[in-house]
Scaffold this motif. Sequence first.
Motif, PDB file in Angstrom:
ATOM      1  N   GLY A 120       0.647   5.244   0.513  1.00 43.01           N
ATOM      2  CA  GLY A 120      -0.255   6.960   0.435  1.00 43.01           C
ATOM      3  C   GLY A 120       0.733   8.110  -0.506  1.00 43.01           C
ATOM      4  N   THR A 160      -1.579  -1.178  -4.098  1.00 39.02           N
ATOM      5  CA  THR A 160      -2.651   0.033  -3.500  1.00 39.02           C
ATOM      6  C   THR A 160      -2.269   0.835  -3.501  1.00 39.02           C
ATOM      7  N   ARG A 161      -3.013   2.291  -3.341  1.00 40.69           N
ATOM      8  CA  ARG A 161      -2.993   3.339  -3.422  1.00 40.69           C
ATOM      9  C   ARG A 161      -3.777   4.591  -3.663  1.00 40.69           C
ATOM     10  N   TYR A 162      -3.661   5.202  -2.483  1.00 42.91           N
ATOM     11  CA  TYR A 162      -4.264   6.074  -2.455  1.00 42.91           C
ATOM     12  C   TYR A 162      -3.593   7.462  -2.734  1.00 42.91           C
ATOM     13  N   ALA A 163      -4.769   8.517  -2.940  1.00 45.17           N
ATOM     14  CA  ALA A 163      -3.852  10.189  -3.512  1.00 45.17           C
ATOM     15  C   ALA A 163      -5.112  11.390  -2.381  1.00 45.17           C
ATOM     16  N   ALA A 164      -4.444  12.116  -1.577  1.00 43.90           N
ATOM     17  CA  ALA A 164      -5.413  12.794  -0.602  1.00 43.90           C
ATOM     18  C   ALA A 164      -4.598  14.439  -0.611  1.00 43.90           C
ATOM     19  N   GLU A 172       0.651  -0.910  -0.099  1.00 40.44           N
ATOM     20  CA  GLU A 172       0.197   0.019  -0.379  1.00 40.44           C
ATOM     21  C   GLU A 172       0.805   1.320  -0.310  1.00 40.44           C
TER      22      GLU A 172
END
Length: 126
Positions: A76, A102-106, A74
């Motif tokens: 971020g 997996t990845r998220y961006a904010a 993961e």
Amino acid sequence: MPRQIITTPNAPSSALFSQGVRAGSQIFVSGTTGVDPGTGRPAGDTIQAQTRQALANCEAILGAGGASLDDVVEVGVLLTDPQDFAGMNEEYARWFPADPPTRYAARLGAEIPGLLVSIRMTACLD
């Protein structure tokens, strides 16, 4: 489960948080910026340069804990300016060209002069 603090001189550090922590088979890398650990300054003024440095810093922390980018499950990404998303992706794709984690961006909430990106990771070892 005991935890092991991971440190390396090859990534930015702070007395306020650990660069990384290993707990069992997992390694957690703190939000790591595009700051050059040799100079203490941002590695450049473009999102690509700072993303490259942030990923190199994360890789150094992973290595100090016995892991590599291949072990990352993961990621971020926090961006100061959401309009930098495409430029960040441009550099990011070079580091994870196939079977990415997996990845998220904010959006990064803190405003730190010159800082464009912060990246954190979780890796799992066998």
